[in-house]
Design a protein around this motif. Structure first.
Motif, mmCIF file in Angstrom:
data_model
loop_
_atom_site.group_PDB
_atom_site.id
_atom_site.type_symbol
_atom_site.label_atom_id
_atom_site.label_comp_id
_atom_site.label_asym_id
_atom_site.label_seq_id
_atom_site.Cartn_x
_atom_site.Cartn_y
_atom_site.Cartn_z
ATOM 1 N N ARG A 1 0.837 -1.198 0.000
ATOM 2 C CA ARG A 1 0.000 0.000 0.000
ATOM 3 C C ARG A 1 0.874 1.252 0.000
ATOM 4 N N VAL A 2 0.706 2.076 -1.034
ATOM 5 C CA VAL A 2 1.492 3.304 -1.144
ATOM 6 C C VAL A 2 0.548 4.487 -1.104
ATOM 7 N N THR A 3 0.771 5.426 -0.185
ATOM 8 C CA THR A 3 -0.025 6.649 -0.173
ATOM 9 C C THR A 3 0.907 7.840 -0.293
ATOM 10 N N GLY A 4 0.341 8.990 -0.610
ATOM 11 C CA GLY A 4 1.158 10.172 -0.850
ATOM 12 C C GLY A 4 1.468 10.257 -2.338
ATOM 13 N N GLU A 5 2.426 11.100 -2.674
ATOM 14 C CA GLU A 5 2.667 11.360 -4.088
ATOM 15 C C GLU A 5 4.135 11.312 -4.433
ATOM 16 N N ILE A 6 4.427 10.816 -5.630
ATOM 17 C CA ILE A 6 5.766 10.982 -6.207
ATOM 18 C C ILE A 6 5.553 11.641 -7.568
ATOM 19 N N GLN A 7 5.922 12.898 -7.666
ATOM 20 C CA GLN A 7 5.790 13.657 -8.916
ATOM 21 C C GLN A 7 7.107 13.604 -9.673
ATOM 22 N N TRP A 8 7.133 12.981 -10.841
ATOM 23 C CA TRP A 8 8.345 12.983 -11.653
ATOM 24 C C TRP A 8 8.282 14.127 -12.651
ATOM 25 N N THR A 9 9.372 14.815 -12.820
ATOM 26 C CA THR A 9 9.422 15.856 -13.845
ATOM 27 C C THR A 9 9.280 15.149 -15.184
ATOM 28 N N GLY A 10 8.388 15.643 -16.019
ATOM 29 C CA GLY A 10 8.125 14.942 -17.268
ATOM 30 C C GLY A 10 6.868 14.094 -17.153
ATOM 31 N N GLY A 11 6.352 13.982 -15.940
ATOM 32 C CA GLY A 11 5.034 13.363 -15.770
ATOM 33 C C GLY A 11 5.041 11.873 -15.508
ATOM 34 N N THR A 12 5.738 11.083 -16.321
ATOM 35 C CA THR A 12 5.673 9.634 -16.140
ATOM 36 C C THR A 12 6.868 9.136 -15.338
ATOM 37 N N PRO A 13 6.649 8.092 -14.536
ATOM 38 C CA PRO A 13 7.766 7.540 -13.774
ATOM 39 C C PRO A 13 8.813 6.931 -14.716
#
Lengths: 265, 260
Positions: free
Chosen positions: B61-73
């Motif tokens: 279970r993963v909560t919170g956010e990981i925002q990658w520059t460029g949008g996609t991981p």
């Protein structure tokens, strides 16, 4: 008097059709209550030496005198009885314990096998050993898998001192521990040494650990001892290529001040 | 420096575990930087690395956010390379060194086998494996631990990723080989202008070449910032404990000197 005297020890292995020299003419001495740090990179032969001292492996040639006796000539009942006097602590403690064991049974084994104390007295002795290594007596009923890595290493030390040994071989005994725990375990080892006059043969590739606890350090390379001396001398003024490589490989804490100056505290 | 990824209030809980392995972590990772994630066992440092690499087991279970520059991981293996602690278990024992390093280049760079093997030989030379042409046909068990880790690094970098995560990549090696591998990573990352995320328990090792550090304990981020300021003026007691526990050749010995 010298406790351990090793002369001209040699050992070869056959590996993949090649003859590998694991030990080549190794000689050393260790006095009671002293620590000899045995340093060397992987494959230098230091664990082979430790295993031969423990009589877990036979050497091809050479001699070992321990407490005035020909240690390699002992066999059967005599060897079993004397074995109480040399104990070993490994890096991977979990691998060195029966996984189904409880803390109490781990400590009960040496007390029973070497007839250290009568059966009725063993629980008291186990509590005393746990207390001596800084653990609570109520840990005794726990499974050896249900204690932390640092606690497990303390239990391994308690097991080693249970038979009142004159020598403990420590094979990378603190390498797997977290740094905040490692220092306390090293302090415990030094205290036990002072209190009981135990000699340590401390095997490690990490000179910083050996520097902290060793009276003398010997450096191994390609199965040979290439340099031996007081700990400070070997660290401050290494003569051999192997010792110099080990000294320079120790990671230094580099702290840069905001002004850009660098210093090593 | 631009930001590669913004982590906001990230928590990761493994299946069937009551407590999160990583809890409420907020951290920025700079593009082209060298970030050392420092912590002891159970600190959550490897979980964070695996989360970034998309390597978490199912039902985590993963909560919170990981925002990658460029949008996609980043695509694992393509945009992001990963080097593990134990090179013996990250290499396939029945494939030759050539096959496993070439696989990444073939898959991700669209090369044919012949070109991929040429790229592999070049990579093995880059990681300073002697006799790289012969080594292409060797199997992992024929190599030393240090050589295996060099091969694992070559495999991680074969597809020219922009991000490299090294998770305790030198902890199973002796100190001499460790120093060589760290120097190698240092060079490779500089030459390719990669982002390096270096997971370690060794604060001294990190101090030598990371430009930023993030200190973790029990799944929480204790503090983060430029290496120089965190180590020279730690804001948290735990960071000071780590610094004080560090043992090197200048630490006062616990025993008295032997007579010469």
């Amino acid at each position: 008097m010298t406790l351990l005297e090793i002369n001209n020890l040699s050992k070869h292995f056959r590996s993949g059709g090649r003859d590998v020299t694991a030990l080549d003419d190794v000689s050393l001495t260790l006095d009671p209550g002293q620590t000899l740090g045995l340093a060397g990179a992987s494959g230098s032969g230091k664990s082979t030496l430790a295993r031969i001292v423990m009589r877990l492996l036979p050497p091809d040639g050479g001699s070992i005198r321990f407490a005035g006796e020909d240690w390699l000539a002992l066999s059967g009942k005599d060897l079993r009885r004397r074995r109480a006097k040399i104990q070993m602590v490994f890096q991977d403690v979990l691998g060195a314990f029966n996984p189904r064991a409880t803390v109490a049974s781990v400590l009960d084994d040496p007390l029973r096998i070497h007839e250290i104390v009568p059966k009725s007295d063993r629980p008291r002795k186990i509590a005393e050993l746990l207390d001596r290594v800084g653990l609570q007596a109520n840990l005794a009923d726990r499974s050896i898998r249900d204690v932390s890595g640092g606690q497990r290493q303390r239990i391994a030390i308690a097991r080693a001192i249970a038979t009142d040994p004159a020598l403990i071989v420590l094979d990378e005994a603190v390498s797997a521990l977290d740094v905040s725990i490692r220092g306390k375990v090293l302090e415990l080892l030094v205290e036990l040494q002072r209190e009981r006059d135990i000699a340590y043969l401390f095997v490690s590739h990490d000179l910083a650990v050996l520097r902290a606890v060793s009276h003398r350090i010997t450096v191994m390379d390609g199965g040979r001892l290439v340099e031996t001396g007081p700990a400070r001398q070997v660290i401050d003024n290494p003569q051999s290529t192997a010792a110099r490589a080990l000294v320079s490989a120790v990671p230094r804490l580099r702290i840069q001040t905001p002004q850009g100056h660098s210093y090593e505290p | 420096m631009s930001t590669l990824c913004e982590i906001r209030d990230l928590s990761v809980t493994y299946h069937d575990q009551p407590n999160p392995a990583v809890g409420h972590v907020t951290l920025d990772i700079e593009a082209g930087g060298r970030l050392a994630i420092i912590g002891e066992s159970g600190s959550g440092k490897s979980t964070l690395a695996r989360t970034l690499a998309g390597l978490l087991p199912p039902r985590t279970r993963v909560t919170g956010e990981i925002q990658w520059t460029g949008g996609t991981p980043p695509r694992p293996g393509r945009d992001l390379g990963f080097v593990f602690q134990d090179p013996s278990s990250s290499l396939n024992p029945v494939l030759t060194i050539g096959e496993q390093v070439a696989e990444g280049a073939r898959q991700h760079l669209g090369l044919g086998w012949k070109q991929a093997l040429a790229r592999t030989q070049e990579m093995l030379e880059r990681v300073r494996i002697a006799q790289a042409d012969r080594m292409l046909r060797a199997f992992p068990h024929q190599l030393s631990g240090g050589q295996r880790q060099r091969v694992a690094i070559a495999a991680a970098l074969a597809a020219k990723p922009k991000i490299l995560i090294a998770d305790e990549a030198t902890s199973a090696l002796d100190v001499v080989v460790q120093a060589e591998i760290v120097a190698l990573l240092d060079d490779l990352v500089r030459d390719a202008q990669m982002t390096l995320i270096f997971i370690t328990h060794d604060i001294a090792l990190a101090s030598g070449f990371a430009d930023r550090v993030a200190i973790f304990k029990d799944g929480r981020l204790v503090e983060a910032g430029p290496t120089a300021s965190v180590l020279a003026a730690p804001a948290q007691g735990y960071t000071r404990t780590l610094l004080q526990s560090h043992l090197d050749l200048t630490s006062p010995p616990l025993v008295e000197e032997a007579a010469t």
